[in-house]
Write an enzyme that holds these catalytic residues in place. Structure first.
Site, PDB file in Angstrom:
ATOM      1  N   ASP A  61      -4.277  -7.607   8.363  1.00  0.00           N
ATOM      2  CA  ASP A  61      -3.377  -7.061   9.382  1.00  0.00           C
ATOM      3  C   ASP A  61      -2.422  -8.179   9.791  1.00  0.00           C
ATOM      4  O   ASP A  61      -2.831  -9.167  10.404  1.00  0.00           O
ATOM      5  CB  ASP A  61      -4.180  -6.572  10.599  1.00  0.00           C
ATOM      6  N   SER A  70       0.808  -1.228   0.000  1.00  0.00           N
ATOM      7  CA  SER A  70       0.000   0.000   0.000  1.00  0.00           C
ATOM      8  C   SER A  70       0.838   1.273   0.000  1.00  0.00           C
ATOM      9  O   SER A  70       0.299   2.362  -0.192  1.00  0.00           O
ATOM     10  CB  SER A  70      -0.951   0.007   1.205  1.00  0.00           C
ATOM     11  N   ALA A  84       6.302  -5.569   4.210  1.00  0.00           N
ATOM     12  CA  ALA A  84       5.643  -4.849   5.309  1.00  0.00           C
ATOM     13  C   ALA A  84       6.617  -4.742   6.472  1.00  0.00           C
ATOM     14  O   ALA A  84       7.350  -5.690   6.770  1.00  0.00           O
ATOM     15  CB  ALA A  84       4.383  -5.590   5.744  1.00  0.00           C
ATOM     16  N   TYR A 136      14.894  -2.661  16.003  1.00  0.00           N
ATOM     17  CA  TYR A 136      14.760  -2.683  14.535  1.00  0.00           C
ATOM     18  C   TYR A 136      15.926  -3.459  13.918  1.00  0.00           C
ATOM     19  O   TYR A 136      15.718  -4.328  13.063  1.00  0.00           O
ATOM     20  CB  TYR A 136      14.710  -1.251  14.002  1.00  0.00           C
ATOM     21  N   THR A 138      10.166   7.399   1.844  1.00  0.00           N
ATOM     22  CA  THR A 138       8.835   6.775   1.880  1.00  0.00           C
ATOM     23  C   THR A 138       8.056   7.357   3.062  1.00  0.00           C
ATOM     24  O   THR A 138       8.591   8.159   3.818  1.00  0.00           O
ATOM     25  CB  THR A 138       8.938   5.246   2.108  1.00  0.00           C
ATOM     26  N   GLY A 170       5.184   3.131  -0.256  1.00  0.00           N
ATOM     27  CA  GLY A 170       6.639   3.085  -0.269  1.00  0.00           C
ATOM     28  C   GLY A 170       7.243   2.001  -1.150  1.00  0.00           C
ATOM     29  O   GLY A 170       6.874   1.823  -2.316  1.00  0.00           O
ATOM     30  N   ILE A 171       8.177   1.268  -0.565  1.00  0.00           N
ATOM     31  CA  ILE A 171       8.960   0.283  -1.317  1.00  0.00           C
ATOM     32  C   ILE A 171       8.072  -0.858  -1.804  1.00  0.00           C
ATOM     33  O   ILE A 171       8.185  -1.305  -2.950  1.00  0.00           O
ATOM     34  CB  ILE A 171      10.127  -0.231  -0.444  1.00  0.00           C
TER      35      ILE A 171
HETATM   36  N1  LIG Z   1      12.378   3.498   3.725  1.00  0.00           N
HETATM   37  C1  LIG Z   1      13.586   3.134   4.069  1.00  0.00           C
HETATM   38  O1  LIG Z   1      14.514   3.960   4.164  1.00  0.00           O
HETATM   39  C2  LIG Z   1      13.885   1.701   4.335  1.00  0.00           C
HETATM   40  C3  LIG Z   1      15.238   1.332   4.432  1.00  0.00           C
HETATM   41  C4  LIG Z   1      15.559   0.001   4.669  1.00  0.00           C
HETATM   42  C5  LIG Z   1      14.539  -0.924   4.811  1.00  0.00           C
HETATM   43  N2  LIG Z   1      13.234  -0.540   4.726  1.00  0.00           N
HETATM   44  C6  LIG Z   1      12.216  -1.567   4.877  1.00  0.00           C
HETATM   45  O2  LIG Z   1      11.400  -1.569   3.734  1.00  0.00           O
HETATM   46  C7  LIG Z   1      10.094  -2.001   4.078  1.00  0.00           C
HETATM   47  C8  LIG Z   1       9.074  -0.992   3.550  1.00  0.00           C
HETATM   48  O3  LIG Z   1       9.340   0.245   4.163  1.00  0.00           O
HETATM   49  P1  LIG Z   1       8.764   1.622   3.581  1.00  0.00           P
HETATM   50  O4  LIG Z   1       9.791   2.647   3.849  1.00  0.00           O
HETATM   51  O5  LIG Z   1       8.240   1.424   2.222  1.00  0.00           O
HETATM   52  O6  LIG Z   1       7.599   1.883   4.637  1.00  0.00           O
HETATM   53  P2  LIG Z   1       6.088   2.391   4.500  1.00  0.00           P
HETATM   54  O7  LIG Z   1       5.943   3.317   3.348  1.00  0.00           O
HETATM   55  O8  LIG Z   1       5.741   2.880   5.859  1.00  0.00           O
HETATM   56  O9  LIG Z   1       5.310   1.052   4.191  1.00  0.00           O
HETATM   57  C9  LIG Z   1       5.125   0.079   5.169  1.00  0.00           C
HETATM   58  C10 LIG Z   1       4.157  -0.931   4.615  1.00  0.00           C
HETATM   59  O10 LIG Z   1       3.941  -1.938   5.623  1.00  0.00           O
HETATM   60  C11 LIG Z   1       2.549  -2.159   5.723  1.00  0.00           C
HETATM   61  N3  LIG Z   1       2.182  -2.564   7.080  1.00  0.00           N
HETATM   62  C12 LIG Z   1       2.525  -1.924   8.235  1.00  0.00           C
HETATM   63  N4  LIG Z   1       1.948  -2.543   9.277  1.00  0.00           N
HETATM   64  C13 LIG Z   1       1.242  -3.585   8.769  1.00  0.00           C
HETATM   65  C14 LIG Z   1       0.426  -4.586   9.338  1.00  0.00           C
HETATM   66  N5  LIG Z   1       0.213  -4.650  10.651  1.00  0.00           N
HETATM   67  N6  LIG Z   1      -0.155  -5.497   8.514  1.00  0.00           N
HETATM   68  C15 LIG Z   1       0.039  -5.445   7.182  1.00  0.00           C
HETATM   69  N7  LIG Z   1       0.806  -4.527   6.576  1.00  0.00           N
HETATM   70  C16 LIG Z   1       1.389  -3.603   7.369  1.00  0.00           C
HETATM   71  C17 LIG Z   1       1.915  -0.816   5.396  1.00  0.00           C
HETATM   72  O11 LIG Z   1       0.604  -1.007   4.917  1.00  0.00           O
HETATM   73  P3  LIG Z   1      -0.744  -0.591   5.701  1.00  0.00           P
HETATM   74  O12 LIG Z   1      -0.440   0.633   6.486  1.00  0.00           O
HETATM   75  O13 LIG Z   1      -1.739  -0.418   4.613  1.00  0.00           O
HETATM   76  O14 LIG Z   1      -1.034  -1.790   6.554  1.00  0.00           O
HETATM   77  C18 LIG Z   1       2.808  -0.325   4.282  1.00  0.00           C
HETATM   78  O15 LIG Z   1       2.375  -0.817   3.037  1.00  0.00           O
HETATM   79  C19 LIG Z   1      10.060  -2.157   5.600  1.00  0.00           C
HETATM   80  O16 LIG Z   1      10.257  -3.505   5.929  1.00  0.00           O
HETATM   81  C20 LIG Z   1      11.269  -1.337   6.033  1.00  0.00           C
HETATM   82  O17 LIG Z   1      11.788  -1.792   7.261  1.00  0.00           O
HETATM   83  C21 LIG Z   1      12.897   0.762   4.499  1.00  0.00           C
END
Ligand SMILES: NC(=O)c1ccc[n+]([C@@H]2O[C@H](COP(=O)([O-])OP(=O)(O)OC[C@H]3O[C@@H](n4cnc5c(N)ncnc54)[C@H](OP(=O)(O)O)[C@@H]3O)[C@@H](O)[C@H]2O)c1
Length: 255
Positions: free
Chosen positions: A66, A19, A94, A159, A194, A21-22
């Site tokens: 969820d 939904s 997620a 984390y 993101t 970001g990545i």
């Molecule tokens: N952004 C960065 O700099 C970065 C760097 C390294 C690694 N990462 C990793 O990349 C992944 C994506 O991160 P992002 O930055 O794209 O974050 P984001 O935009 O906050 O997206 C997080 C996603 O996780 C889903 N999510 C959260 N809680 C959930 C739940 N209880 N059940 C089902 N889905 C859930 C959210 O969907 P809903 O809210 O619709 O449930 C959303 O689609 C994560 O694992 C993060 O640790 C990110």
């Protein structure tokens, strides 16, 4: 049609966190490269938006779930495979991050990160590799971990642990599932712009953000930078890559 489009050839892949970001960028990229994608997250309208943004919504299926409800994961995957057909792959994207110094790292707060980032992905993988759920020819499981599986940062104990757990488990899973032609890999992104990092950003001073950004020699990443790598890792043509951890961080961890 390019070779990638032929590569996925309608294979079904579940993307958690689709939904935003990545995860959203990975889902879109996979759809545009010929996969059928199950978009999983809690926010239905955002998942529908992902499907529309891909330009091929008819190849996307929205799954509102969820993942903190771990018992619900297996039955949901079983229901989807019975209704839609077998799965070829999974991308567990997620995740949540909470900045917690050691003194604030209480069990329930650390467990919340471990549960979503690691255990929920394990439940998804466990459900997808069932013999009547996974494609008979094999499959591909990809985890989105983080450079914080490799390097530390103050306030990121829980984390870092949740992401390190993934990186270690991927090696064991890759060995265990190789006999069934299931490849298991992970990608470790650096800082990507993101919703997650915007939320962190709003808690930081401009100077703090600029300092972290400056540690990325190629600058801060965009979701699509990770999505392109994810397509490569999941592509069935890349059949000899397993147990790998692809660092996609604009050079952050080289220093
Ligand atoms: N952004 C960065 O700099 C970065 C760097 C390294 C690694 N990462 C990793 O990349 C992944 C994506 O991160 P992002 O930055 O794209 O974050 P984001 O935009 O906050 O997206 C997080 C996603 O996780 C889903 N999510 C959260 N809680 C959930 C739940 N209880 N059940 C089902 N889905 C859930 C959210 O969907 P809903 O809210 O619709 O449930 C959303 O689609 C994560 O694992 C993060 O640790 C990110």
């Amino acid at each position: 049609m390019n070779t990638h489009e032929q590569g996925f050839d309608g294979r079904r892949i579940l993307v958690s966190g689709a939904s935003s970001g990545i995860g959203r960028a990975i889902a879109i990229e996979l759809l545009q490269h010929g996969a059928r994608v199950v978009l999983l997250g809690r926010r239905k309208e955002k998942l529908e938006e992902t499907a529309q943004l891909s330009g091929i919504p008819e190849h996307a299926e929205v799954a509102v779930q969820d993942l903190t409800c771990l018992e619900g994961i297996g039955p949901a995957v079983n229901e989807m495979s019975a209704r839609l057909g077998r799965f070829y792959g999974l991308c567990h994207c997620a995740g949540v991050v909470q900045t917690l110094p050691l003194a604030a790292s209480k069990p329930e707060r650390v467990r919340a990160m471990l549960n979503l980032n690691f255990v929920a992905g394990l439940e998804l993988a466990r459900a997808i590799i069932q013999r009547d759920v996974l494609a008979e020819s094999g499959g591909s499981i990809l985890w989105i971990t983080s450079i914080y599986a490799h390097v530390g940062a103050p306030g990121q104990i829980g984390y870092c642990a949740s992401k390190g757990a993934i990186t270690a488990a991927v090696r064991a899973m890759a060995l265990e599932l190789a006999g069934r032609k299931v490849r298991v890999n992970c990608i470790s992104p650096g800082l990507v712009r993101t919703e997650m990092t915007e939320a962190e950003n709003s808690r930081m001073s401009k100077e703090q953000w600029a300092r972290i950004a400056s540690l990325h020699p190629l600058g801060v990443g965009e979701p699509r930078d990770v999505a392109r790598a994810a397509v490569f890792m999941l592509d069935p043509n890349n059949r000899w890559i397993t147990g790998s951890d692809l660092v996609v961080d604009g050079g952050y961890t080289l220093q």
